[in-house]
Design a protein around this motif. Sequence first.
Motif, short mmCIF file in Angstrom:
data_model
loop_
_atom_site.label_atom_id
_atom_site.label_comp_id
_atom_site.label_asym_id
_atom_site.label_seq_id
_atom_site.Cartn_x
_atom_site.Cartn_y
_atom_site.Cartn_z
N ARG A 83 41.22 38.70 39.07
CA ARG A 83 41.31 37.49 38.55
C ARG A 83 41.48 37.22 37.25
NH1 ARG A 83 36.84 35.00 42.87
NH2 ARG A 83 38.45 34.54 44.69
N LEU A 84 40.34 37.94 36.49
CA LEU A 84 40.56 37.51 34.85
C LEU A 84 41.61 38.13 34.38
CD1 LEU A 84 39.20 37.12 32.38
CD2 LEU A 84 38.11 39.37 32.32
N ASP A 85 42.50 39.07 35.09
CA ASP A 85 43.77 39.57 34.31
C ASP A 85 44.72 38.40 34.49
OD1 ASP A 85 45.77 41.61 33.68
OD2 ASP A 85 46.44 41.15 35.62
N LEU B 144 33.90 34.94 33.89
CA LEU B 144 34.61 35.96 33.95
C LEU B 144 35.01 36.49 32.47
CD1 LEU B 144 37.51 34.42 36.61
CD2 LEU B 144 36.13 36.62 36.86
N PHE B 145 35.23 35.45 31.68
CA PHE B 145 35.37 36.20 30.13
C PHE B 145 34.13 36.61 29.78
CE2 PHE B 145 39.25 33.39 30.36
CZ PHE B 145 40.18 34.10 29.55
N PHE C 276 35.83 32.31 26.32
CA PHE C 276 37.58 31.69 26.69
C PHE C 276 37.85 31.35 25.33
CE2 PHE C 276 40.37 28.23 27.11
CZ PHE C 276 41.38 29.09 27.66
N VAL D 280 35.53 30.31 35.10
CA VAL D 280 36.36 31.17 34.20
C VAL D 280 35.66 31.57 33.05
CG1 VAL D 280 38.41 30.63 32.53
CG2 VAL D 280 38.65 29.62 35.02
N LYS E 152 44.13 35.61 32.17
CA LYS E 152 44.51 36.10 30.85
C LYS E 152 46.24 35.91 30.62
CE LYS E 152 40.92 39.37 29.35
NZ LYS E 152 40.78 40.77 29.14
N THR F 88 31.97 38.66 31.36
CA THR F 88 31.85 39.89 31.81
C THR F 88 32.57 40.96 31.01
OG1 THR F 88 34.05 39.93 33.01
CG2 THR F 88 31.86 39.26 34.25
N GLU F 89 33.37 40.35 29.83
CA GLU F 89 34.02 41.16 28.82
C GLU F 89 33.34 41.29 27.37
OE1 GLU F 89 38.00 41.31 28.98
OE2 GLU F 89 38.41 42.60 30.66
N ARG G 139 37.09 40.37 40.77
CA ARG G 139 36.97 40.01 39.46
C ARG G 139 37.83 40.09 38.16
NH1 ARG G 139 31.14 40.39 38.73
NH2 ARG G 139 31.76 42.56 37.69
#
Length: 323
Positions: A214-216, A250-251, A258, A247, A219, A253-254, A211
């Motif tokens: 993929r997020l990296d 994924l964002f 987006f 997508v 970005k 999670t931080e 994960r």
Amino acid sequence: MENDAATFRFSLAGIPRPQRRDMVREVAGRAIANLDLTPKTDDPQMEVETRFLPGLTVTDAWVSPHVAFSYDLSRGDDDFTLLWSSSPARGGVLQFGSELPADGSAALLSCADRMDFETHEAFPHVSVKLQRSLLCPLLPDAEAALMRRIPADNPAMQLLKSYLASYRVLHEAGPAAQLAHRAAIHMADLVALAVGTDRDATELASGRGLRAARLDAIKRWTLAHLISPELGIKSVADAAGLSARSVQLLFETEGVTFTAFVLRERLALAHRRLSMPHLAKRTISEIAYGCGFGDLSYFTNSFRKAYGETPSDARHRALARHH
């Protein structure tokens, strides 16, 4: 030779040519790498950079043709190293009677057992050394996976390489303990996924390293298209081969959406450009539109909320410092 708390660098570039063979053998080989290393040329070349993370080290190296084997196994440990050539070369490494050619494929090696290296031309390579305590919870059968060749196009390997590239950039900007700890966990996850894990470990690794990688990648793609007015979650999702919802998750999670990520990065870009003296003749609206904003009022209001001043105030204050 350079060394700090997070990075070690070694180069033969500044060593007089007559001293290089001894330097390679005694310092780079036996003292540093614990290898009996013999150059195959009269003018050996070597560039090494190692980054230290909690439980893990990443080494990027370029070495002229050489022969090497483990020097003193009593100095070793029972950790593991994932090794691959960053570009093809004639040669490879041998362990347990199996060979890993320098063709871009990777394999997990045992640090506790003898390794034999031979290259017939320059050997650029990357190694990720992991402590057993970091890898084995994800890869309980690590010994069974030793010297199992991992193709260069293995999806987890590609994600690992991409993640490493991003980490190198962030590390150079200023290593941070929290970043290093998270990065080590994510890299271990990706190594485990590339080598092969059992089902439970795969779920754990996928939930973190895959994960994160993929997020990296998403970005980096987003930042590369940041100034495009067509940038949106659909275009990003299409480029990543995921759904828009995936997508967004994924964002999340931080703890960010987006849209918030794009706004933050566009505002930061505009702030930098407003501070550049050679762009002083550009109007505020030109800079705003050039950073991907389509509405000047929205840009101004968002800028004030983010930085506590208007774009004009930020420009005047920044340019005043240059006079």
